[in-house]
Design a protein around this motif. Structure first.
Motif, PDB file in Angstrom:
ATOM      1  N   GLU A 192      39.955  43.773  42.096  1.00  0.00           N
ATOM      2  CA  GLU A 192      40.456  44.663  41.051  1.00  0.00           C
ATOM      3  C   GLU A 192      41.946  44.923  41.233  1.00  0.00           C
ATOM      4  N   ALA A 193      42.365  45.171  42.479  1.00  0.00           N
ATOM      5  CA  ALA A 193      43.786  45.425  42.731  1.00  0.00           C
ATOM      6  C   ALA A 193      44.614  44.166  42.456  1.00  0.00           C
ATOM      7  N   ASP A 229      44.928  43.676  38.682  1.00  0.00           N
ATOM      8  CA  ASP A 229      45.825  44.668  38.113  1.00  0.00           C
ATOM      9  C   ASP A 229      47.282  44.288  38.354  1.00  0.00           C
ATOM     10  N   SER A 230      47.569  43.815  39.557  1.00  0.00           N
ATOM     11  CA  SER A 230      48.935  43.399  39.884  1.00  0.00           C
ATOM     12  C   SER A 230      49.355  42.203  39.032  1.00  0.00           C
ATOM     13  N   ARG A 231      48.444  41.220  38.901  1.00  0.00           N
ATOM     14  CA  ARG A 231      48.770  40.033  38.108  1.00  0.00           C
ATOM     15  C   ARG A 231      48.986  40.409  36.638  1.00  0.00           C
ATOM     16  N   ARG A 232      48.173  41.286  36.114  1.00  0.00           N
ATOM     17  CA  ARG A 232      48.307  41.713  34.720  1.00  0.00           C
ATOM     18  C   ARG A 232      49.661  42.382  34.487  1.00  0.00           C
ATOM     19  N   GLU A 250      42.959  40.284  31.753  1.00  0.00           N
ATOM     20  CA  GLU A 250      42.629  41.630  31.288  1.00  0.00           C
ATOM     21  C   GLU A 250      41.135  41.793  31.054  1.00  0.00           C
ATOM     22  N   GLU A 251      40.508  40.779  30.467  1.00  0.00           N
ATOM     23  CA  GLU A 251      39.060  40.863  30.220  1.00  0.00           C
ATOM     24  C   GLU A 251      38.282  41.052  31.532  1.00  0.00           C
ATOM     25  N   ARG A 252      38.612  40.292  32.579  1.00  0.00           N
ATOM     26  CA  ARG A 252      37.891  40.409  33.848  1.00  0.00           C
ATOM     27  C   ARG A 252      38.190  41.758  34.508  1.00  0.00           C
ATOM     28  N   LEU A 253      39.465  42.165  34.447  1.00  0.00           N
ATOM     29  CA  LEU A 253      39.824  43.451  35.043  1.00  0.00           C
ATOM     30  C   LEU A 253      39.054  44.578  34.370  1.00  0.00           C
ATOM     31  N   PHE A 254      39.009  44.546  33.027  1.00  0.00           N
ATOM     32  CA  PHE A 254      38.313  45.613  32.311  1.00  0.00           C
ATOM     33  C   PHE A 254      36.801  45.551  32.547  1.00  0.00           C
ATOM     34  N   HIS A 273      28.244  52.417  37.206  1.00  0.00           N
ATOM     35  CA  HIS A 273      27.426  52.685  38.404  1.00  0.00           C
ATOM     36  C   HIS A 273      28.028  53.759  39.289  1.00  0.00           C
ATOM     37  N   ALA A 274      29.152  54.348  38.856  1.00  0.00           N
ATOM     38  CA  ALA A 274      29.783  55.463  39.559  1.00  0.00           C
ATOM     39  C   ALA A 274      30.124  55.118  41.003  1.00  0.00           C
ATOM     40  N   ILE A 275      30.684  53.932  41.189  1.00  0.00           N
ATOM     41  CA  ILE A 275      31.158  53.525  42.511  1.00  0.00           C
ATOM     42  C   ILE A 275      32.515  52.864  42.345  1.00  0.00           C
ATOM     43  N   VAL A 276      33.269  52.790  43.429  1.00  0.00           N
ATOM     44  CA  VAL A 276      34.579  52.149  43.358  1.00  0.00           C
ATOM     45  C   VAL A 276      34.389  50.645  43.188  1.00  0.00           C
ATOM     46  N   ALA A 277      35.386  50.019  42.586  1.00  0.00           N
ATOM     47  CA  ALA A 277      35.268  48.598  42.246  1.00  0.00           C
ATOM     48  C   ALA A 277      35.033  47.732  43.479  1.00  0.00           C
ATOM     49  N   ASP A 278      35.656  48.079  44.596  1.00  0.00           N
ATOM     50  CA  ASP A 278      35.505  47.252  45.801  1.00  0.00           C
ATOM     51  C   ASP A 278      34.097  47.289  46.360  1.00  0.00           C
ATOM     52  N   ASP A 279      33.271  48.291  45.937  1.00  0.00           N
ATOM     53  CA  ASP A 279      31.899  48.390  46.446  1.00  0.00           C
ATOM     54  C   ASP A 279      30.883  47.711  45.550  1.00  0.00           C
ATOM     55  N   LEU A 280      31.333  47.104  44.449  1.00  0.00           N
ATOM     56  CA  LEU A 280      30.383  46.502  43.517  1.00  0.00           C
ATOM     57  C   LEU A 280      29.608  45.350  44.154  1.00  0.00           C
ATOM     58  N   ALA A 281      30.259  44.561  44.999  1.00  0.00           N
ATOM     59  CA  ALA A 281      29.561  43.430  45.616  1.00  0.00           C
ATOM     60  C   ALA A 281      28.443  43.914  46.531  1.00  0.00           C
TER      61      ALA A 281
END
Length: 548
Positions: free
Chosen positions: A207-208, A211-214, A300-304, A313-321
């Motif tokens: 995610e980070a 965001d930087s690339r976008r 942008e589509e993947r980031l969003f 799921h009310a969790i941070v993006a890094d915890d999705l995996a």
């Protein structure tokens, strides 16, 4: 073993101290002299529930102390240890009852509850008599008494072990079924969520990075203009051309200036090299800033999409995996749940079969032991002039439990052809006393180290029957301690230690006294029991004959 009893201001006792001995201890006296008060006082200090009005009239409080000898292997030590009370070779109990009904107890000088006292009393004293609802008359204890008589702890232990295994298997099966039902309730959610996460396959840190690339691509237009100007300034039409000209001019002049231009020419050479590296880097940056509008859209589509799942799921993006892996594990449990349930159901059936097999073996052994116990009790009933009575230990099916599948009840029929029933309902008076005595003689090995108290168990019998009662009490006392309250001279004569309970009146107050008797005093007491208030020489002679 009970060694002593100290009673103060209880009912009609002002102060009384008794020292008991091993063997058969007998207490005699006229009706109403206070023999039952001794048992009430002992029951009080042992925490038994009894009459409430125990404090002597006019006294502020009543107090009873009792002390016991405790061998190292006595079960009372375990009760004391569990209660956090120090134990040793002697046990001291003390309990106080105030006039307003408040009760306070001490065990070895430690405050203790009535519950602990009662737990101790179960290891210290057995009370047998016509109103005994704690011992042989209590049907709930008959199975344990039968097992003690059977003396096959290996079979009982096997049943308890099998019961624990069965309960564990049932518990595991119930837990697995509950877990499966819980997972089934969210199956639709799990399958959708896992499919959604697997399709996106978000990675930690992605995610980070997106965001930087976008941000870079969004600002690439303006940035590229500045970088292009810088590249033009650095390139062949800018600084590079001017530095190259300067180097050529200085090299021509160096032929006429000696070594004065060597250092400037070296520095200029290095500057050209650094300038070339800078130009190459800027050129690469220009290439990177050539933004493909479609690439920005895909980023942008993947980031969003990642941020959307994070919010969902009310969790941070890094915890999705990691969250996806957790959901996959729950879904896997659901998919293999049926197999797990089948395995646990088989375990439950196997442990139930093992339990029932062990219980059946125990039932068979109990049935055989019940027959032996019945025969032994019947043999004891004959000398007690109850040869026509029938004693039977009835085994009946019971709900499964750690003690097996049996319930036991001691039943009697007082005469052939008479209906049989539970011991505590059919027999009465002297018959009940003799049943209890016969049964206790047969079960005498089940309670080592316990003081046995028989409260007028010889009531309603006399002559040879009373003598048979006394001899059985003496046999029980041969390897332990028996206290018997009796009106029978035949029983009293067989005692190893004898006390007389009597009443006296002092200053309009009735008090009870207990006196230890030597042989001469015993002759007088037994003669009184034989003849009544007027003791005759014939009664004395009969008393001497009984004492032997």
């Amino acid at each position: 073993m009970l060694r002593g009893l100290d009673i103060r201001d209880m009912l009609i006792i002002d102060r009384l101290e008794l020292a008991f001995q091993p063997g058969l201890n007998v207490l005699t006296g006229e009706t109403g002299a206070g023999k039952s008060i001794l048992l009430d006082s002992l029951g009080f200090v042992l925490g038994w529930r009894g009459r409430a009005d125990l404090v002597r009239q006019g006294a502020e409080q009543g107090e009873v102390a009792a002390w016991f000898d405790l061998p190292d292997t006595h079960p009372a030590h375990s009760v004391l240890e569990e209660a956090g009370i120090p134990s040793g070779p002697e046990l001291l109990l003390r309990r106080v009852n105030t006039a307003d009904g408040r009760k306070t107890a001490w065990i070895n000088d430690r405050r203790a509850s009535g519950e602990v006292l009662r737990a101790l009393s179960d290891t210290l004293v057995e009370l047998h008599g016509q109103h005994d609802d704690r011992g042989l008359l209590n049907p709930r204890g008959h199975l344990a008494l039968l097992d003690a008589y059977m003396d096959r702890p290996d079979l009982s232990d096997a049943v308890r072990t099998a019961w624990r295994d069965r309960r564990a298997a049932v518990k595991a099966l119930d837990a697995a079924r509950a877990a499966l039902e819980e997972v089934k309730a969210e199956e639709e959610f799990l399958r959708h969520a896992v499919g959604e996460l697997d399709k996106l396959d978000p990675q930690p840190g992605e995610e980070a990075e997106l965001d930087s690339r976008r941000r870079l691509m969004q600002s690439a237009g303006k940035v590229r203009e500045d970088v292009a100007r810088a590249f033009a300034a650095l390139g062949p039409d800018g600084a590079e051309s001017m530095l190259t000209d300067a180097q050529r001019w200085l090299e021509g002049a160096a032929e006429h200036t000696g070594d004065r231009l060597d250092a400037p020419l070296a520095a200029l050479s290095r500057a050209l090299t650094e300038l070339g590296e800078a130009a190459d880097g800027v050129e690469r940056c220009l290439d990177a800033l050539d933004v493909d509008p479609l690439e920005l859209e895909r980023t942008e589509e993947r980031l969003f999409a990642i941020r959307g799942l994070s919010r969902k799921h009310a969790i941070v993006a890094d915890d999705l995996a990691g969250f996806a892996e957790t959901l996959r594990e729950r879904l896997d449990r659901l998919d293999r749940g049926a197999d797990d349930i089948a395995t646990l159901e088989k375990s439950q059936r196997d442990t139930d079969a093992a339990y029932r097999a062990a219980a059946a073996t125990l039932t068979e052994a109990r049935t055989e032991a019940a027959g032996r116990l019945d025969a032994a009790v019947m043999a004891e009933l004959a000398p007690l002039k109850m040869e026509r009575a029938v004693f039977r230990t009835e085994l009946a099916p019971a709900e499964p439990g750690p003690e097996g599948l049996d319930a036991a009840t001691f039943t009697v029929a007082t005469n052939p052809g008479a209906p049989s029933g539970p011991l505590n309902r059919i027999a009465s008076g002297g018959e009940l006393s003799r049943f209890l005595l016969a049964l206790k003689v047969c079960l005498s090995g089940d309670t080592p180290g316990v003081t046995m108290i028989f409260d007028e168990i010889d009531r309603g019998v006399g002559g040879a029957t009373a003598d048979a009662v006394g001899r059985r009490l003496a046999a029980l006392a041969a390897t332990g301690q028996v206290l018997v309250v009796t009106h029978s001279p035949q029983v009293a004569a067989l005692g190893a230690h004898h006390w007389r309970v009597a009443k006296r009146v002092e200053q309009d107050a009735t008090l009870s006294t207990v006196t230890p008797l030597d042989r001469d005093a015993r002759v007088d007491e037994i003669a009184r029991m034989l003849s009544g208030d007027r003791v005759t020489e014939e009664a004395r002679a009969a008393a001497l004959a009984l004492l032997g």
